[in-house]
Design a protein around this motif. Structure first.
Motif, PDB file in Angstrom:
ATOM      1  N   GLN A  76       0.535   8.429  -8.496  1.00 55.09           N
ATOM      2  CA  GLN A  76       0.037   9.782  -8.249  1.00 55.09           C
ATOM      3  C   GLN A  76       0.813  10.461  -7.132  1.00 55.09           C
ATOM      4  OE1 GLN A  76      -2.164  11.454 -10.023  1.00 55.09           O
ATOM      5  NE2 GLN A  76      -2.009  13.244  -8.734  1.00 55.09           N
ATOM      6  N   CYS A  77       1.152   9.740  -6.089  1.00 53.09           N
ATOM      7  CA  CYS A  77       1.868  10.334  -4.957  1.00 53.09           C
ATOM      8  C   CYS A  77       3.353  10.540  -5.256  1.00 53.09           C
ATOM      9  CB  CYS A  77       1.719   9.471  -3.714  1.00 53.09           C
ATOM     10  SG  CYS A  77       0.044   9.444  -3.083  1.00 53.09           S
ATOM     11  N   CYS A 120       2.439   5.218  -4.694  1.00 56.41           N
ATOM     12  CA  CYS A 120       1.730   4.973  -5.952  1.00 56.41           C
ATOM     13  C   CYS A 120       2.186   6.012  -6.974  1.00 56.41           C
ATOM     14  CB  CYS A 120       0.229   5.032  -5.731  1.00 56.41           C
ATOM     15  SG  CYS A 120      -0.395   6.650  -5.251  1.00 56.41           S
ATOM     16  N   CYS A 159      -1.268   7.806   0.586  1.00 57.21           N
ATOM     17  CA  CYS A 159      -2.729   7.767   0.420  1.00 57.21           C
ATOM     18  C   CYS A 159      -3.347   6.419   0.767  1.00 57.21           C
ATOM     19  CB  CYS A 159      -3.098   8.141  -1.008  1.00 57.21           C
ATOM     20  SG  CYS A 159      -2.552   6.947  -2.242  1.00 57.21           S
ATOM     21  N   ASP A 160      -2.546   5.415   1.047  1.00 58.41           N
ATOM     22  CA  ASP A 160      -2.988   4.085   1.477  1.00 58.41           C
ATOM     23  C   ASP A 160      -3.738   3.309   0.386  1.00 58.41           C
ATOM     24  OD1 ASP A 160      -2.786   2.233   3.589  1.00 58.41           O
ATOM     25  OD2 ASP A 160      -4.889   2.550   4.096  1.00 58.41           O
ATOM     26  N   LYS A 161      -3.532   3.650  -0.885  1.00 63.72           N
ATOM     27  CA  LYS A 161      -4.111   2.866  -1.980  1.00 63.72           C
ATOM     28  C   LYS A 161      -3.282   1.611  -2.196  1.00 63.72           C
ATOM     29  CE  LYS A 161      -4.126   6.074  -5.186  1.00 63.72           C
ATOM     30  NZ  LYS A 161      -4.329   6.800  -6.439  1.00 63.72           N
ATOM     31  N   ARG A 200       0.836  -1.200   0.000  1.00 63.74           N
ATOM     32  CA  ARG A 200       0.000   0.000   0.000  1.00 63.74           C
ATOM     33  C   ARG A 200       0.865   1.242   0.000  1.00 63.74           C
ATOM     34  NH1 ARG A 200      -5.297  -0.438   0.886  1.00 63.74           N
ATOM     35  NH2 ARG A 200      -6.089  -2.500   1.345  1.00 63.74           N
ATOM     36  N   CYS A 201       0.363   2.297  -0.611  1.00 64.53           N
ATOM     37  CA  CYS A 201       1.060   3.577  -0.661  1.00 64.53           C
ATOM     38  C   CYS A 201       1.151   4.147   0.759  1.00 64.53           C
ATOM     39  CB  CYS A 201       0.309   4.540  -1.568  1.00 64.53           C
ATOM     40  SG  CYS A 201       1.022   6.183  -1.669  1.00 64.53           S
TER      41      CYS A 201
END
Length: 52
Positions: free
Chosen positions: A34-35, A32, A14-16, A10-11
């Motif tokens: 995006q981050c 991720c 953002c925890d995705k 997980r990121c």
């Protein structure tokens, strides 16, 4: 090896969920897409501006 020998990555921001890795793998602050690069470079936008 089967699917139960993995863990979900997980990121840290953002925890995705990003993907899966082996339990014995070491990851340091996975991010991720995006981050890791929240603002695209102008070169990334160039083909979109030309073709659309």
């Amino acid at each position: 090896m089967n699917i139960y020998d993995t863990k979900t990555v997980r990121c840290v921001i953002c925890d995705k969920p990003i993907g899966e890795v082996d339990y014995d793998a070491e990851l340091i602050r996975p991010k991720c897409g995006q981050c890791s690069n929240p603002i695209p470079d102008s070169k990334d936008k160039m083909p979109y501006l030309i073709y659309h």
